[in-house]
Design a protein around this motif. Structure first.
Motif, PDB file in Angstrom:
ATOM      1  N   GLU A 106      -7.394  -1.283   3.774  1.00 35.97           N
ATOM      2  CA  GLU A 106      -8.535  -1.278   2.874  1.00 35.97           C
ATOM      3  C   GLU A 106      -8.440  -0.147   1.855  1.00 35.97           C
ATOM      4  OE1 GLU A 106     -13.173  -1.088   3.676  1.00 35.97           O
ATOM      5  OE2 GLU A 106     -12.123  -2.487   4.979  1.00 35.97           O
ATOM      6  N   GLU A 107      -7.910   1.002   2.257  1.00 37.80           N
ATOM      7  CA  GLU A 107      -7.791   2.136   1.348  1.00 37.80           C
ATOM      8  C   GLU A 107      -6.787   1.867   0.233  1.00 37.80           C
ATOM      9  OE1 GLU A 107      -6.917   3.092   4.953  1.00 37.80           O
ATOM     10  OE2 GLU A 107      -9.055   2.711   5.086  1.00 37.80           O
ATOM     11  N   GLU A 108      -5.911   0.898   0.430  1.00 44.03           N
ATOM     12  CA  GLU A 108      -4.867   0.624  -0.543  1.00 44.03           C
ATOM     13  C   GLU A 108      -5.186  -0.592  -1.406  1.00 44.03           C
ATOM     14  OE1 GLU A 108      -0.915   2.191   1.656  1.00 44.03           O
ATOM     15  OE2 GLU A 108      -1.785   0.353   2.419  1.00 44.03           O
ATOM     16  N   CYS A 109      -6.464  -0.831  -1.678  1.00 45.74           N
ATOM     17  CA  CYS A 109      -6.831  -2.023  -2.444  1.00 45.74           C
ATOM     18  C   CYS A 109      -6.383  -1.926  -3.907  1.00 45.74           C
ATOM     19  CB  CYS A 109      -8.322  -2.308  -2.339  1.00 45.74           C
ATOM     20  SG  CYS A 109      -9.349  -1.000  -2.992  1.00 45.74           S
ATOM     21  N   ASP A 110      -6.162  -0.708  -4.445  1.00 46.33           N
ATOM     22  CA  ASP A 110      -5.671  -0.566  -5.801  1.00 46.33           C
ATOM     23  C   ASP A 110      -4.152  -0.450  -5.781  1.00 46.33           C
ATOM     24  OD1 ASP A 110      -8.193  -0.730  -6.876  1.00 46.33           O
ATOM     25  OD2 ASP A 110      -8.493   1.422  -6.926  1.00 46.33           O
ATOM     26  N   THR A 111      -3.515  -1.522  -5.355  1.00 47.11           N
ATOM     27  CA  THR A 111      -2.065  -1.576  -5.272  1.00 47.11           C
ATOM     28  C   THR A 111      -1.559  -2.567  -6.305  1.00 47.11           C
ATOM     29  OG1 THR A 111      -2.086  -1.036  -2.927  1.00 47.11           O
ATOM     30  CG2 THR A 111      -0.115  -2.127  -3.766  1.00 47.11           C
ATOM     31  N   VAL A 112      -0.546  -2.150  -7.037  1.00 46.02           N
ATOM     32  CA  VAL A 112       0.072  -3.004  -8.041  1.00 46.02           C
ATOM     33  C   VAL A 112       1.532  -3.178  -7.638  1.00 46.02           C
ATOM     34  CG1 VAL A 112       0.748  -3.179 -10.466  1.00 46.02           C
ATOM     35  CG2 VAL A 112      -1.474  -2.182  -9.861  1.00 46.02           C
ATOM     36  N   PHE A 113       1.976  -4.416  -7.592  1.00 43.87           N
ATOM     37  CA  PHE A 113       3.367  -4.697  -7.257  1.00 43.87           C
ATOM     38  C   PHE A 113       4.187  -4.784  -8.539  1.00 43.87           C
ATOM     39  CE2 PHE A 113       1.016  -6.406  -3.608  1.00 43.87           C
ATOM     40  CZ  PHE A 113       1.657  -5.720  -2.594  1.00 43.87           C
ATOM     41  N   TYR A 114       5.422  -4.331  -8.475  1.00 39.71           N
ATOM     42  CA  TYR A 114       6.303  -4.384  -9.637  1.00 39.71           C
ATOM     43  C   TYR A 114       7.625  -5.016  -9.241  1.00 39.71           C
ATOM     44  CZ  TYR A 114       8.657  -0.296  -7.648  1.00 39.71           C
ATOM     45  OH  TYR A 114       9.334   0.553  -6.815  1.00 39.71           O
ATOM     46  N   THR A 115       8.309  -5.530 -10.243  1.00 40.83           N
ATOM     47  CA  THR A 115       9.671  -6.025 -10.077  1.00 40.83           C
ATOM     48  C   THR A 115      10.541  -5.283 -11.080  1.00 40.83           C
ATOM     49  OG1 THR A 115       9.303  -7.821 -11.654  1.00 40.83           O
ATOM     50  CG2 THR A 115       8.967  -8.336  -9.328  1.00 40.83           C
ATOM     51  N   GLY A 116      11.798  -5.164 -10.775  1.00 37.73           N
ATOM     52  CA  GLY A 116      12.709  -4.498 -11.691  1.00 37.73           C
ATOM     53  C   GLY A 116      12.656  -2.993 -11.562  1.00 37.73           C
ATOM     54  N   GLY A 117      13.057  -2.313 -12.633  1.00 39.05           N
ATOM     55  CA  GLY A 117      13.208  -0.870 -12.594  1.00 39.05           C
ATOM     56  C   GLY A 117      12.121  -0.082 -13.289  1.00 39.05           C
ATOM     57  N   ALA A 118      10.925  -0.702 -13.512  1.00 38.59           N
ATOM     58  CA  ALA A 118       9.868   0.022 -14.215  1.00 38.59           C
ATOM     59  C   ALA A 118       8.494  -0.403 -13.705  1.00 38.59           C
ATOM     60  CB  ALA A 118       9.967  -0.227 -15.715  1.00 38.59           C
ATOM     61  N   ILE A 119       7.541   0.502 -13.861  1.00 34.73           N
ATOM     62  CA  ILE A 119       6.127   0.181 -13.623  1.00 34.73           C
ATOM     63  C   ILE A 119       5.450   0.146 -14.993  1.00 34.73           C
ATOM     64  CG2 ILE A 119       6.052   1.153 -11.296  1.00 34.73           C
ATOM     65  CD1 ILE A 119       4.755   3.673 -12.505  1.00 34.73           C
ATOM     66  N   ASP A 120       4.355  -0.600 -15.109  1.00 34.04           N
ATOM     67  CA  ASP A 120       3.674  -0.719 -16.395  1.00 34.04           C
ATOM     68  C   ASP A 120       2.323  -0.004 -16.337  1.00 34.04           C
ATOM     69  OD1 ASP A 120       2.568  -1.401 -18.836  1.00 34.04           O
ATOM     70  OD2 ASP A 120       3.301  -3.463 -18.768  1.00 34.04           O
ATOM     71  N   LEU A 121       2.281   1.199 -16.894  1.00 37.64           N
ATOM     72  CA  LEU A 121       1.053   1.993 -16.885  1.00 37.64           C
ATOM     73  C   LEU A 121      -0.009   1.397 -17.813  1.00 37.64           C
ATOM     74  CD1 LEU A 121       2.589   5.581 -16.874  1.00 37.64           C
ATOM     75  CD2 LEU A 121       1.767   4.234 -14.920  1.00 37.64           C
ATOM     76  N   GLY A 122       0.404   0.736 -18.880  1.00 34.44           N
ATOM     77  CA  GLY A 122      -0.549   0.107 -19.795  1.00 34.44           C
ATOM     78  C   GLY A 122      -1.289  -1.047 -19.139  1.00 34.44           C
ATOM     79  N   GLU A 123      -0.558  -1.921 -18.482  1.00 37.03           N
ATOM     80  CA  GLU A 123      -1.198  -3.053 -17.800  1.00 37.03           C
ATOM     81  C   GLU A 123      -2.088  -2.559 -16.670  1.00 37.03           C
ATOM     82  OE1 GLU A 123      -2.435  -6.874 -16.694  1.00 37.03           O
ATOM     83  OE2 GLU A 123      -1.754  -6.016 -18.573  1.00 37.03           O
ATOM     84  N   ALA A 124      -1.676  -1.518 -15.968  1.00 37.84           N
ATOM     85  CA  ALA A 124      -2.520  -0.954 -14.910  1.00 37.84           C
ATOM     86  C   ALA A 124      -3.820  -0.416 -15.499  1.00 37.84           C
ATOM     87  CB  ALA A 124      -1.767   0.147 -14.166  1.00 37.84           C
ATOM     88  N   ALA A 125      -3.749   0.227 -16.665  1.00 38.91           N
ATOM     89  CA  ALA A 125      -4.958   0.721 -17.329  1.00 38.91           C
ATOM     90  C   ALA A 125      -5.853  -0.443 -17.762  1.00 38.91           C
ATOM     91  CB  ALA A 125      -4.592   1.589 -18.530  1.00 38.91           C
ATOM     92  N   ALA A 126      -5.255  -1.503 -18.291  1.00 37.06           N
ATOM     93  CA  ALA A 126      -6.032  -2.665 -18.718  1.00 37.06           C
ATOM     94  C   ALA A 126      -6.764  -3.292 -17.535  1.00 37.06           C
ATOM     95  CB  ALA A 126      -5.109  -3.696 -19.385  1.00 37.06           C
ATOM     96  N   GLU A 127      -6.076  -3.430 -16.409  1.00 32.44           N
ATOM     97  CA  GLU A 127      -6.706  -4.008 -15.220  1.00 32.44           C
ATOM     98  C   GLU A 127      -7.800  -3.096 -14.671  1.00 32.44           C
ATOM     99  OE1 GLU A 127      -3.551  -5.018 -12.495  1.00 32.44           O
ATOM    100  OE2 GLU A 127      -2.691  -6.458 -13.906  1.00 32.44           O
ATOM    101  N   THR A 128      -7.600  -1.783 -14.750  1.00 36.82           N
ATOM    102  CA  THR A 128      -8.622  -0.835 -14.311  1.00 36.82           C
ATOM    103  C   THR A 128      -9.859  -0.962 -15.189  1.00 36.82           C
ATOM    104  OG1 THR A 128      -6.950   0.679 -13.444  1.00 36.82           O
ATOM    105  CG2 THR A 128      -9.116   1.619 -13.920  1.00 36.82           C
ATOM    106  N   LEU A 129      -9.658  -1.108 -16.499  1.00 29.72           N
ATOM    107  CA  LEU A 129     -10.784  -1.313 -17.412  1.00 29.72           C
ATOM    108  C   LEU A 129     -11.548  -2.581 -17.041  1.00 29.72           C
ATOM    109  CD1 LEU A 129     -12.370  -0.671 -20.061  1.00 29.72           C
ATOM    110  CD2 LEU A 129     -10.742  -2.201 -21.202  1.00 29.72           C
TER     111      LEU A 129
END
Length: 170
Positions: A106-129
């Motif tokens: 339950e504590e890990e509900c803000d989990t974003v899965f990624y593929t490849g060699g990068a994470i997307d901080l912009g998309e994470a910000a958009a989803e947080t908004l």
């Protein structure tokens, strides 16, 4: 599909220590996100991150700040709102990519899965908004519009209103 507000951060640039990253959406990105989320406008969207690796993936903590204009859920009138949201996001490899299944608590509900060699901080910000937005914004004229349409207010309907009617002297 490339997200409207993409800010990839290559995993090989994230060391063991904490690094600071600040991102801001430009006018075109904000307009595209507003369309995606059904908003009238996004006037500002910035996020400050502290990014670090952990045993399983990447942890990003920070704060999102934004200024949006939502349509009133009753009248459609513009409802301006400020968003300030602290967040902690855990980025983990997509299950199956590392060969392991991931079980989230339950504590890990803000989990974003990624593929490849990068994470997307912009998309994470958009989803947080999107998650921080009021799902039913109301303009100043919403109650009057509902009354004019014959919709009973919360104080006029429901079990407590029925009990209040029973208590009134006849």
């Amino acid at each position: 599909m490339t997200p409207e507000f993409s800010r990839p951060r290559r995993l090989n640039t994230i060391g063991a220590g904490e690094s600071r990253v600040a991102i801001e959406a430009d006018a075109d990105e904000r307009a595209a996100l507003a369309r995606r989320f059904g908003l009238i406008a996004i006037d500002r969207l910035v996020a400050d991150y502290a990014v670090r690796r952990d045993a399983a993936g990447v942890i990003a903590t920070g704060q999102l700040r934004g200024a949006v204009v939502q349509p009133c859920s009753v009248t459609g009138d513009p409802v301006p709102a400020q968003v300030e949201e602290d967040f902690t996001i855990r980025f983990l490899p997509e299950p199956g990519e590392a060969g392991d299944e991931v079980e989230l608590t339950e504590e890990e509900c803000d989990t974003v899965f990624y593929t490849g060699g990068a994470i997307d901080l912009g998309e994470a910000a958009a989803e947080t908004l999107a998650l921080a937005l009021d799902p039913f914004p109301r303009s100043a004229g919403a109650d009057a519009a509902l009354r004019d349409a014959g919709v009973a207010g919360e104080d006029e309907s429901g079990p407590f209103a029925a009990l209040a009617k029973l208590k009134r002297p006849h």
